[in-house]
Design an enzyme around this catalytic site. Structure first.
Site, mmCIF file in Angstrom:
data_model
loop_
_atom_site.group_PDB
_atom_site.id
_atom_site.type_symbol
_atom_site.label_atom_id
_atom_site.label_comp_id
_atom_site.label_asym_id
_atom_site.label_seq_id
_atom_site.Cartn_x
_atom_site.Cartn_y
_atom_site.Cartn_z
ATOM 1 N N HIS A 10 -8.149 38.671 -31.529
ATOM 2 C CA HIS A 10 -7.286 38.187 -30.448
ATOM 3 C C HIS A 10 -6.057 39.068 -30.263
ATOM 4 C CE1 HIS A 10 -4.331 36.816 -33.415
ATOM 5 N NE2 HIS A 10 -5.369 36.394 -34.131
ATOM 6 N N GLU A 83 -10.564 31.587 -37.951
ATOM 7 C CA GLU A 83 -9.933 32.337 -39.033
ATOM 8 C C GLU A 83 -10.130 31.598 -40.364
ATOM 9 O OE1 GLU A 83 -9.116 34.843 -40.675
ATOM 10 O OE2 GLU A 83 -7.493 35.667 -39.428
#
Length: 212
Positions: A10, A83
């Protein structure tokens, strides 16, 4: 049939700037983070993508949406691409973690093979198992296609460890996975080929213009 997987992290977030650990928590993209997503979107403009998969975390999904403005392909949110779950580290900055949990802070960065989360979290080994499962399922569902996966630093590192049989003790070896860096992997049955890893050339020709 060759399946081509484009992997990216990201864009920059507010907590990245503040040095806070995000994990399963989240923070918005910064202005630069949005630009980074736009730069990668421009780079991928001439590449045919069949689908985009994104971590269900907001920072990754927003990055995927920006990239998809040039594509308008199916965008799928996937919890398996999130994550590493960091437990009590989440939301704290590096100095706070080092002071409150010195042993596991040290292990996280220096002895990842023995790192244990403080509170409700995951080990690196558990992350590798989760990511390997998620990626292989995505590949099986998209045999012969080209897909983009928008995720995070540690899932990309975890996949590389799995594919290249890298020991967890070397988890943090180079390359560093910078925001919206591009990793390209071709899969043909059980054989894989890493075409490029953590490439940020799309940053280099845009940063000067952004900073002026």
């Amino acid at each position: 049939m060759t399946t081509t997987v484009y992997l990216t992290r990201h864009g920059q977030t507010q907590w990245n700037v503040e040095g806070r650990m995000q994990g399963w928590n989240d923070s918005p993209l910064t202005e630069l983070g949005v630009k980074q997503a736009e730069w990668l979107g421009e780079r991928l403009k001439g590449i045919n993508l069949d689908k985009i998969y994104s971590s269900s975390s907001g920072r990754a999904y927003k990055t995927a949406e920006i990239i998809n403005e040039n594509k308008s392909v199916e965008l799928i949110s996937h919890d398996g691409l999130r994550e590493l779950k960091l437990g009590k580290f989440q939301g704290l900055n590096q100095d706070e973690i080092k002071k409150m949990y010195p042993e596991q802070y040290y292990n996280y960065w220096n002895k990842p093979e023995i790192y244990k989360p403080v509170g409700d979290g995951e080990t690196i080994e558990e992350l590798i198992e989760r990511i390997d499962k998620a990626i292989m399922e995505i590949i099986e569902e998209n045999t012969g296609k080209s897909i983009l996966i928008v995720t995070h630093t540690m899932p990309i590192k975890a996949l590389l460890c799995s594919l290249e049989n890298i020991d967890i003790s070397n988890f943090w070896m180079e390359p560093y996975i910078k925001q919206t860096s591009l990793t390209t992997i071709e899969f043909d049955d059980k054989i894989h080929k890493i075409v490029q890893c953590a490439d940020i050339s799309h940053h280099e020709y845009q940063v000067k213009e952004y900073n002026e």
